[in-house]
Design a protein around this motif. Structure first.
Motif, PDB file in Angstrom:
ATOM      1  N   ALA A  41     -46.416 -39.989  53.037  1.00 49.79           N
ATOM      2  CA  ALA A  41     -44.954 -40.085  53.001  1.00 49.79           C
ATOM      3  C   ALA A  41     -44.347 -39.120  51.991  1.00 49.79           C
ATOM      4  O   ALA A  41     -43.369 -38.420  52.285  1.00 49.79           O
ATOM      5  N   ILE A  42     -44.929 -39.053  50.800  1.00 49.29           N
ATOM      6  CA  ILE A  42     -44.428 -38.147  49.760  1.00 49.29           C
ATOM      7  C   ILE A  42     -44.551 -36.701  50.226  1.00 49.29           C
ATOM      8  O   ILE A  42     -43.617 -35.912  50.080  1.00 49.29           O
ATOM      9  N   SER A  43     -45.679 -36.365  50.808  1.00 47.41           N
ATOM     10  CA  SER A  43     -45.899 -35.002  51.295  1.00 47.41           C
ATOM     11  C   SER A  43     -44.906 -34.641  52.393  1.00 47.41           C
ATOM     12  O   SER A  43     -44.413 -33.517  52.452  1.00 47.41           O
ATOM     13  N   GLU A  44     -44.621 -35.603  53.239  1.00 47.39           N
ATOM     14  CA  GLU A  44     -43.644 -35.388  54.308  1.00 47.39           C
ATOM     15  C   GLU A  44     -42.253 -35.134  53.717  1.00 47.39           C
ATOM     16  O   GLU A  44     -41.534 -34.240  54.151  1.00 47.39           O
ATOM     17  N   LEU A  45     -41.901 -35.909  52.704  1.00 48.36           N
ATOM     18  CA  LEU A  45     -40.577 -35.786  52.098  1.00 48.36           C
ATOM     19  C   LEU A  45     -40.405 -34.475  51.339  1.00 48.36           C
ATOM     20  O   LEU A  45     -39.361 -33.838  51.413  1.00 48.36           O
ATOM     21  N   VAL A  46     -41.423 -34.051  50.606  1.00 49.82           N
ATOM     22  CA  VAL A  46     -41.307 -32.815  49.825  1.00 49.82           C
ATOM     23  C   VAL A  46     -41.829 -31.598  50.588  1.00 49.82           C
ATOM     24  O   VAL A  46     -41.887 -30.504  50.046  1.00 49.82           O
ATOM     25  N   GLU A  47     -42.202 -31.837  51.857  1.00 48.50           N
ATOM     26  CA  GLU A  47     -42.641 -30.768  52.757  1.00 48.50           C
ATOM     27  C   GLU A  47     -43.789 -29.955  52.182  1.00 48.50           C
ATOM     28  O   GLU A  47     -43.679 -28.746  51.974  1.00 48.50           O
ATOM     29  N   CYS A  48     -44.888 -30.653  51.913  1.00 49.57           N
ATOM     30  CA  CYS A  48     -46.085 -29.968  51.435  1.00 49.57           C
ATOM     31  C   CYS A  48     -47.310 -30.556  52.135  1.00 49.57           C
ATOM     32  O   CYS A  48     -47.247 -31.632  52.706  1.00 49.57           O
ATOM     33  N   ASP A  49     -48.394 -29.833  52.077  1.00 48.15           N
ATOM     34  CA  ASP A  49     -49.654 -30.283  52.652  1.00 48.15           C
ATOM     35  C   ASP A  49     -50.401 -31.047  51.565  1.00 48.15           C
ATOM     36  O   ASP A  49     -50.755 -30.466  50.539  1.00 48.15           O
ATOM     37  N   PRO A  50     -50.671 -32.353  51.768  1.00 47.06           N
ATOM     38  CA  PRO A  50     -51.308 -33.136  50.713  1.00 47.06           C
ATOM     39  C   PRO A  50     -52.709 -32.654  50.356  1.00 47.06           C
ATOM     40  O   PRO A  50     -53.171 -32.872  49.241  1.00 47.06           O
ATOM     41  N   VAL A  51     -53.361 -31.960  51.240  1.00 48.85           N
ATOM     42  CA  VAL A  51     -54.710 -31.459  50.969  1.00 48.85           C
ATOM     43  C   VAL A  51     -54.670 -30.203  50.108  1.00 48.85           C
ATOM     44  O   VAL A  51     -55.522 -29.996  49.242  1.00 48.85           O
ATOM     45  N   ASP A  52     -53.662 -29.365  50.303  1.00 46.86           N
ATOM     46  CA  ASP A  52     -53.576 -28.096  49.600  1.00 46.86           C
ATOM     47  C   ASP A  52     -52.845 -28.158  48.264  1.00 46.86           C
ATOM     48  O   ASP A  52     -52.832 -27.192  47.522  1.00 46.86           O
ATOM     49  N   GLU A  53     -52.214 -29.273  47.952  1.00 45.83           N
ATOM     50  CA  GLU A  53     -51.406 -29.359  46.742  1.00 45.83           C
ATOM     51  C   GLU A  53     -52.253 -29.696  45.511  1.00 45.83           C
ATOM     52  O   GLU A  53     -53.307 -30.302  45.610  1.00 45.83           O
ATOM     53  N   ALA A  54     -51.741 -29.326  44.360  1.00 49.09           N
ATOM     54  CA  ALA A  54     -52.465 -29.526  43.098  1.00 49.09           C
ATOM     55  C   ALA A  54     -52.324 -30.958  42.568  1.00 49.09           C
ATOM     56  O   ALA A  54     -53.078 -31.368  41.712  1.00 49.09           O
ATOM     57  N   TYR A  55     -51.361 -31.729  43.072  1.00 45.63           N
ATOM     58  CA  TYR A  55     -51.175 -33.087  42.571  1.00 45.63           C
ATOM     59  C   TYR A  55     -52.037 -34.080  43.356  1.00 45.63           C
ATOM     60  O   TYR A  55     -52.445 -33.814  44.481  1.00 45.63           O
ATOM     61  N   THR A  56     -52.309 -35.188  42.743  1.00 47.60           N
ATOM     62  CA  THR A  56     -52.920 -36.311  43.434  1.00 47.60           C
ATOM     63  C   THR A  56     -52.154 -37.564  43.031  1.00 47.60           C
ATOM     64  O   THR A  56     -51.496 -37.582  41.982  1.00 47.60           O
ATOM     65  N   LEU A  57     -52.247 -38.591  43.831  1.00 47.63           N
ATOM     66  CA  LEU A  57     -51.588 -39.842  43.498  1.00 47.63           C
ATOM     67  C   LEU A  57     -52.131 -40.375  42.174  1.00 47.63           C
ATOM     68  O   LEU A  57     -51.407 -40.954  41.376  1.00 47.63           O
ATOM     69  N   TYR A  58     -53.408 -40.101  41.924  1.00 47.01           N
ATOM     70  CA  TYR A  58     -54.064 -40.572  40.712  1.00 47.01           C
ATOM     71  C   TYR A  58     -53.424 -39.983  39.449  1.00 47.01           C
ATOM     72  O   TYR A  58     -53.569 -40.537  38.367  1.00 47.01           O
ATOM     73  N   ASP A  59     -52.695 -38.880  39.583  1.00 42.70           N
ATOM     74  CA  ASP A  59     -51.981 -38.319  38.436  1.00 42.70           C
ATOM     75  C   ASP A  59     -50.896 -39.266  37.928  1.00 42.70           C
ATOM     76  O   ASP A  59     -50.477 -39.176  36.784  1.00 42.70           O
ATOM     77  N   SER A  60     -50.448 -40.183  38.800  1.00 42.14           N
ATOM     78  CA  SER A  60     -49.374 -41.101  38.439  1.00 42.14           C
ATOM     79  C   SER A  60     -49.793 -42.558  38.388  1.00 42.14           C
ATOM     80  O   SER A  60     -49.251 -43.333  37.606  1.00 42.14           O
ATOM     81  N   VAL A  61     -50.717 -42.934  39.259  1.00 41.15           N
ATOM     82  CA  VAL A  61     -51.129 -44.336  39.341  1.00 41.15           C
ATOM     83  C   VAL A  61     -52.549 -44.385  39.903  1.00 41.15           C
ATOM     84  O   VAL A  61     -52.937 -43.524  40.685  1.00 41.15           O
TER      85      VAL A  61
END
Length: 121
Positions: A40-60
């Motif tokens: 959902a986050i990737s869809e909203l910010v228009e990014c590919d969740p596999v290619d991005e440098a962030y992970t959900l674990y960075d926040s929770v």
């Protein structure tokens, strides 16, 4: 996003807050809560969740998030509590009763990369 990662983001204007648009995230019974939120986050910010440098674990911690909202030991569902955190500038609210909201990224770049978490159960 792969074919088996589909998330329904539904605009939820009644939940808009501080000039940020709110989107309701529909649970997907075939995915973990963490995967549903990342999609959902990737869809909203228009990014590919596999290619991005962030992970959900960075926040929770995704495993802790799953356990927090799993059924009680006697098998009854949890009906109270929520967790709020920021990922990629998006405010994410996860509610025990299954109502999850993602807010569009804040205009301030100060929020991006600085996780802010809180909870009540």
């Amino acid at each position: 996003m792969t074919d088996n990662e589909t998330t329904t983001l539904e605009r939820a204007e009644s939940f808009d807050r501080n000039g940020r648009a709110a989107y309701r995230v529909e649970d997907d019974e075939h995915q973990s809560l963490a995967t549903t939120l990342v999609t959902a986050i990737s869809e909203l910010v228009e990014c590919d969740p596999v290619d991005e440098a962030y992970t959900l674990y960075d926040s929770v911690d995704p495993e802790a998030l799953e356990k927090l909202f799993s059924d009680k030991h006697d098998g009854t569902p949890r009906t109270g509590g929520f967790v709020v955190f920021e990922v990629e500038g998006c405010r994410v609210e996860v509610w025990a009763q299954g109502d999850h909201l993602v807010y569009e990224p804040a205009e301030s770049s100060e929020l991006v990369g600085k996780p802010e978490a809180s909870s009540t159960t």
